[in-house]
Design an enzyme around this catalytic site. Structure first.
Site, mmCIF file in Angstrom:
data_model
loop_
_atom_site.group_PDB
_atom_site.id
_atom_site.type_symbol
_atom_site.label_atom_id
_atom_site.label_comp_id
_atom_site.label_asym_id
_atom_site.label_seq_id
_atom_site.Cartn_x
_atom_site.Cartn_y
_atom_site.Cartn_z
ATOM 1 N N ARG A 1 23.979 26.259 -74.805
ATOM 2 C CA ARG A 1 24.513 25.824 -75.998
ATOM 3 C C ARG A 1 23.525 25.144 -76.844
ATOM 4 O O ARG A 1 22.321 24.742 -76.333
ATOM 5 C CB ARG A 1 25.703 24.529 -75.741
ATOM 6 C CG ARG A 1 27.026 25.135 -75.042
ATOM 7 C CD ARG A 1 27.759 23.800 -74.546
ATOM 8 N NE ARG A 1 27.221 23.182 -73.543
ATOM 9 C CZ ARG A 1 27.667 22.051 -72.788
ATOM 10 N NH1 ARG A 1 28.925 21.721 -73.117
ATOM 11 N NH2 ARG A 1 27.035 21.714 -71.823
ATOM 12 N N LYS B 1 23.308 18.244 -73.807
ATOM 13 C CA LYS B 1 23.124 17.379 -72.548
ATOM 14 C C LYS B 1 22.163 16.204 -72.471
ATOM 15 O O LYS B 1 21.182 16.121 -73.418
ATOM 16 C CB LYS B 1 22.902 18.414 -71.464
ATOM 17 C CG LYS B 1 23.586 19.544 -71.061
ATOM 18 C CD LYS B 1 25.217 18.805 -70.703
ATOM 19 C CE LYS B 1 24.984 18.361 -69.313
ATOM 20 N NZ LYS B 1 26.297 17.736 -68.968
ATOM 21 N N TYR C 1 25.428 13.824 -75.012
ATOM 22 C CA TYR C 1 26.028 13.731 -73.750
ATOM 23 C C TYR C 1 25.326 12.889 -72.885
ATOM 24 O O TYR C 1 24.230 13.350 -72.743
ATOM 25 C CB TYR C 1 26.818 14.819 -73.243
ATOM 26 C CG TYR C 1 28.118 15.455 -73.997
ATOM 27 C CD1 TYR C 1 29.166 14.575 -73.924
ATOM 28 C CD2 TYR C 1 27.872 16.849 -74.339
ATOM 29 C CE1 TYR C 1 30.158 15.353 -74.575
ATOM 30 C CE2 TYR C 1 29.274 17.247 -74.965
ATOM 31 C CZ TYR C 1 30.365 16.457 -75.042
ATOM 32 O OH TYR C 1 31.554 17.039 -75.764
ATOM 33 N N GLU D 1 30.400 11.069 -75.026
ATOM 34 C CA GLU D 1 31.534 10.772 -74.205
ATOM 35 C C GLU D 1 32.128 9.486 -74.384
ATOM 36 O O GLU D 1 33.432 9.320 -73.710
ATOM 37 C CB GLU D 1 31.110 11.202 -72.829
ATOM 38 C CG GLU D 1 30.350 10.168 -71.880
ATOM 39 C CD GLU D 1 28.867 10.436 -72.094
ATOM 40 O OE1 GLU D 1 28.073 9.651 -71.602
ATOM 41 O OE2 GLU D 1 28.600 11.288 -72.999
ATOM 42 N N ASP E 1 29.749 15.264 -63.723
ATOM 43 C CA ASP E 1 28.938 14.496 -64.466
ATOM 44 C C ASP E 1 28.801 12.907 -64.317
ATOM 45 O O ASP E 1 28.087 12.407 -64.627
ATOM 46 C CB ASP E 1 29.335 14.884 -65.965
ATOM 47 C CG ASP E 1 28.527 16.116 -66.482
ATOM 48 O OD1 ASP E 1 27.459 16.421 -66.139
ATOM 49 O OD2 ASP E 1 29.131 16.734 -67.366
#
Length: 371
Positions: free
Chosen positions: A15, A75, A94, A118, A270
């Site tokens: 991504r 990430k 995130y 998040e 996660d």
């Protein structure tokens, strides 16, 4: 504002944090968007499409980070990326810090302002920047689980929908939120027998009404989980406590009650995972077996469908990115208490309570930094 879009370096993470469309919007607001050359290729976005949108390309990674005021990622930063962070920079990505003490402390040492996708909230109490990737992960969980049930993967050899004359697989989804609903929806669509466990009666009522009773809704208790462990071929862990570590709902001892070759897919990995035997895996080596039970615990599942995931992520994050770029982090968060909930670390201080509690660190409320 100088906005940097680095190439993701986590294992099999394809991504990118911004589409060319998103870059064009930011450029139209007068900002400078600099993309690490090749950052979008894994998601199917060539460098030329970013250039056409007004973004600049940079081949020197050190210069990209050094010049940035706002850094957009997907990430959590890896060790070499944390080392590039400086005080005065803002990182928006995130983070999932409640399961990563070393990363938390490293970000504190960097002095940077770190805002987590998040933990940003909305007026309905939802998590709007987590939701798109939760949708992807929930849907992928069933694809992964169905594949893991194949004998060659160590599974029991059960076909999820069955065939005429042969019963379908039984699937349990623990957690009825965005991940859970999407996992249950996919399993139901494939013809499996599905049950969803949750502790919220209103949520169970919503699911029962939405799917007209085609999936079983079960109030989540220790007995209900025990029953799912004994009866189900595939269990998806979809429990989320925003910003905090996931609870361990299935212990190693309970694996002995499962049918050999059954599968656990832990979408909460996660946040540390909701099965005691879970450990984070990668797309290179996604599953492992403990006591005859297949575990699939890839920590960046949506990275495997990078184009869809990148588009969905940019759709959700772009308004917040524009606010950060137009106003600066302090004013943007002061203007929106829901956005302020995303602030996790600033100038060596932990500003998200669940993260501070997880590691016994001092907590500083974000509003003290925004007054």
């Amino acid at each position: 504002m100088q906005i940097a879009v680095p190439k993701e370096i986590k294992n099999h993470e394809y991504r990118v944090s911004l589409t060319p469309t998103g870059a064009r919007e930011l450029v139209s607001h007068g900002h400078v968007v600099t993309l690490q050359a090749g950052a979008g290729e894994g998601a199917g976005f060539a460098d030329a499409t970013f250039e056409a949108a007004g973004a600049r390309l940079e081949t020197d990674v050190a210069r990209l980070w050094d010049d940035a005021e706002l850094i957009l990622k997907v990430k959590e930063p890896q060790a070499e990326e944390v080392a590039r962070l400086n005080a005065g920079q803002t990182l928006f990505t995130y983070l999932h810090l409640a399961a990563e003490e070393s990363l938390t402390r490293a970000l504190m040492e960097s002095g940077a302002t770190c805002i987590a996708y998040e933990t940003v909230t909305d007026r309905q109490g939802g998590l709007p920047l987590l939701a798109p990737m939760s949708t992807v992960a929930g849907r992928m969980a069933i694809q992964a689980g169905a594949h893991s049930l194949e004998k060659a993967q160590g599974g029991s050899g059960v076909l999820l929908p069955g065939v005429p004359g042969v019963a379908p697989a039984r699937v349990a989804v623990i957690g009825g939120g965005v991940v859970g609903e999407n996992a249950a929806r996919m399993a139901l669509g494939l013809g499996a027998e599905v049950r969803v466990l949750d502790t919220s009666i209103p949520r169970l009522e919503t699911l029962d009404d939405r799917y007209q009773g085609r999936m079983k809704t079960v109030f989540s208790t220790a007995d209900a989980i025990d029953e799912a462990v004994r009866e189900c071929d595939l269990i998806v862990g979809a429990v989320l406590i925003p910003g905090a570590a996931a609870p361990k709902l299935i212990t190693r001892e309970m694996l002995a009650e499962m049918k050999p070759g059954s599968v656990l897919v832990d979408v909460a990995i996660d946040q540390g995972g909701c099965f005691e035997t879970s450990r984070a895996t990668t797309h290179t080596d996604p599953s492992y077996i403990v006591d005859g039970i297949v575990h699939y615990c890839v920590a960046n599942m949506p990275g495997a469908v990078a184009r869809t995931s990148t588009q969905a992520l940019t759709n959700a994050t772009l308004p917040f990115v524009i606010a950060l770029a137009d106003k600066g982090w302090q004013q943007a968060l002061a203007d929106d208490t829901h956005f302020a909930a995303g602030l996790n670390v600033h100038a060596g201080q932990v500003t998200y309570q669940a993260v501070a509690e997880a590691f016994g660190l001092e907590y500083v409320a974000p509003d003290k930094l925004l007054d």
